[in-house]
Structure formats: C-alpha cells, structure tokens
Design a protein around this motif. Structure first.
Motif, PDB file in Angstrom:
ATOM      1  N   SER A 185       0.867  -1.187  -0.021  1.00 28.62           N
ATOM      2  CA  SER A 185       0.051  -0.035   0.158  1.00 28.62           C
ATOM      3  C   SER A 185       0.926   1.330   0.000  1.00 28.62           C
ATOM      4  N   GLU A 186       0.285   2.311  -0.457  1.00 30.46           N
ATOM      5  CA  GLU A 186       1.096   3.550  -0.744  1.00 30.46           C
ATOM      6  C   GLU A 186       1.215   3.953   0.907  1.00 30.46           C
ATOM      7  N   TYR A 187       0.457   3.628   1.878  1.00 31.59           N
ATOM      8  CA  TYR A 187       0.301   4.016   3.092  1.00 31.59           C
ATOM      9  C   TYR A 187       0.948   2.969   4.118  1.00 31.59           C
ATOM     10  N   GLY A 188       1.943   2.033   3.634  1.00 33.20           N
ATOM     11  CA  GLY A 188       2.415   0.889   4.576  1.00 33.20           C
ATOM     12  C   GLY A 188       1.316   0.006   4.866  1.00 33.20           C
ATOM     13  N   ASP A 189       1.333  -0.240   6.063  1.00 38.79           N
ATOM     14  CA  ASP A 189       0.462  -1.222   6.757  1.00 38.79           C
ATOM     15  C   ASP A 189      -0.911  -0.520   6.911  1.00 38.79           C
ATOM     16  N   PHE A 190      -0.902   0.680   6.908  1.00 39.04           N
ATOM     17  CA  PHE A 190      -2.185   1.379   7.321  1.00 39.04           C
ATOM     18  C   PHE A 190      -3.321   1.522   6.419  1.00 39.04           C
ATOM     19  N   THR A 191      -4.439   1.521   6.571  1.00 40.84           N
ATOM     20  CA  THR A 191      -5.612   1.556   5.756  1.00 40.84           C
ATOM     21  C   THR A 191      -5.873   2.969   5.815  1.00 40.84           C
ATOM     22  N   GLN A 192      -6.765   3.597   4.840  1.00 36.54           N
ATOM     23  CA  GLN A 192      -7.166   4.809   4.831  1.00 36.54           C
ATOM     24  C   GLN A 192      -8.099   5.140   5.895  1.00 36.54           C
ATOM     25  N   GLU A 193      -8.793   4.177   6.328  1.00 35.13           N
ATOM     26  CA  GLU A 193      -9.853   4.178   7.590  1.00 35.13           C
ATOM     27  C   GLU A 193      -8.899   4.331   8.777  1.00 35.13           C
ATOM     28  N   GLN A 194      -7.970   3.705   8.853  1.00 34.67           N
ATOM     29  CA  GLN A 194      -7.053   3.971  10.113  1.00 34.67           C
ATOM     30  C   GLN A 194      -6.580   5.304  10.090  1.00 34.67           C
ATOM     31  N   ILE A 232       0.019   1.439  15.190  1.00 32.85           N
ATOM     32  CA  ILE A 232      -0.806   0.767  14.217  1.00 32.85           C
ATOM     33  C   ILE A 232      -1.741   0.025  15.432  1.00 32.85           C
ATOM     34  N   TYR A 233      -1.090  -0.410  16.106  1.00 31.63           N
ATOM     35  CA  TYR A 233      -1.814  -1.515  17.113  1.00 31.63           C
ATOM     36  C   TYR A 233      -3.037  -0.353  17.952  1.00 31.63           C
ATOM     37  N   MET A 234      -2.709   0.908  18.299  1.00 36.47           N
ATOM     38  CA  MET A 234      -3.964   1.535  18.750  1.00 36.47           C
ATOM     39  C   MET A 234      -4.891   1.853  17.718  1.00 36.47           C
ATOM     40  N   LEU A 235      -5.014   1.436  16.447  1.00 34.47           N
ATOM     41  CA  LEU A 235      -5.846   1.585  15.489  1.00 34.47           C
ATOM     42  C   LEU A 235      -6.319   0.215  14.930  1.00 34.47           C
ATOM     43  N   GLY A 236      -6.209  -0.955  15.676  1.00 36.49           N
ATOM     44  CA  GLY A 236      -6.730  -2.107  15.278  1.00 36.49           C
ATOM     45  C   GLY A 236      -5.657  -3.126  14.805  1.00 36.49           C
ATOM     46  N   GLY A 237      -4.359  -2.815  14.438  1.00 37.97           N
ATOM     47  CA  GLY A 237      -3.240  -3.565  14.147  1.00 37.97           C
ATOM     48  C   GLY A 237      -3.370  -3.347  12.473  1.00 37.97           C
ATOM     49  N   LYS A 238      -2.522  -4.376  12.026  1.00 35.33           N
ATOM     50  CA  LYS A 238      -2.214  -4.321  10.556  1.00 35.33           C
ATOM     51  C   LYS A 238      -3.284  -4.857   9.702  1.00 35.33           C
ATOM     52  N   SER A 239      -3.338  -4.270   8.324  1.00 37.27           N
ATOM     53  CA  SER A 239      -4.560  -4.563   7.741  1.00 37.27           C
ATOM     54  C   SER A 239      -4.151  -6.057   6.649  1.00 37.27           C
TER      55      SER A 239
END
Length: 144
Positions: free
Chosen positions: A24-33, A137-144
């Motif tokens: 992803s262009e955002y690493g392991d983060f989703t746009q939602e996160q 990322i773990y504060m946001l639900g972890g990796k996608s």
C-alpha cells in the motif's frame, strides 16, 4: 525467439502487478485507520473510540469517504464526521452536511507513516503547528 520475449514480458507484467497489489502507498495502514487517527488527534481523543459508521465513494473524486463517529466519554454526546485522504492529507467535515475543511483559512492535517507509527501534524494557515501526535498501528486495530 518471439515466444520467449512474449513470455518474459507477460512474466514481468504479472510480477509487477503482484508487487503493486501487495503493498500500500500507506504502508500497513488503511485509509480508514488514517482517518480515525487524524480525527482522534485533532479532537484530542483516543483513536479506539473513533468508529467508522460507513464508507461511501465520493462521485466527483472517486475517493473513499469515511463516516466516523464517537461518543464523548464525559457526557455521552455523539459526534459525527466525514474524512477522506488526499495524498498525504486527511480532509474532514463535520456531520453529513458540513463543509470540507480544505480551504486556505482551514488548518491542514498531514500524516506521515513511519513503520508501525503514524505521525499526525495539524498546521494553521499562518504556518504555525497546532499539534504533532503519533499513534501506533496497534492503537488503530493492527495491521491490515
């Protein structure tokens, strides 16, 4: 010889598509996160209370728009926002009809991914920094 060249081209194209799809262009983060983290930062709340109620696609830009809400812990009042990602910016609006905060007079919310952390920066129109905050990322639900 021609078949070998064609086979190599197809293999390279397949490998390229696999590599592009796999990152992803955002690493392991989703746009939602990213939206949840951005709103949590500017509202001074924990990202864990930011809930995505729905996702829609904005017809004119084809960007994903996340409808996010949270209940204020002290009085239980529910707050509603919309958020979309524009390259390295998170753009938000209040409720379902509020204007997008993307004008010259609005603070700018930028984010930067650094491994398993997202750094959120809000800057006022005069260039001064309103806040710099990071979340794992773990504060946001972890990796996608």
């Amino acid at each position: 010889m021609m078949n070998t060249v064609s086979l190599v081209k197809v293999s390279v194209a397949s490998l390229t598509m696999t590599l592009v799809a796999g990152c992803s262009e955002y690493g392991d983060f989703t746009q939602e996160q990213i939206c949840r983290a951005s709103l949590a930062a500017i509202k001074g709340k924990s990202p864990s209370i930011m809930m995505v109620d729905k996702k829609v696609v904005e017809p004119e830009t084809e960007k994903d728009v996340f409808h996010i809400s949270y209940k204020r812990p002290d009085d239980g009042k529910k707050w509603h926002y919309r958020c979309k990602i524009d390259k390295t910016r998170a753009v938000w609006a209040q409720g379902k009809d509020g204007r997008w905060r993307d004008q010259a007079q609005d603070p700018t919310i930028r984010f930067k991914i650094e491994g398993e952390d997202i750094l959120i920066n809000e800057t006022f129109p005069d260039g001064s920094t309103a806040l710099d905050i990071s979340f794992s990322i773990y504060m946001l639900g972890g990796k996608s």
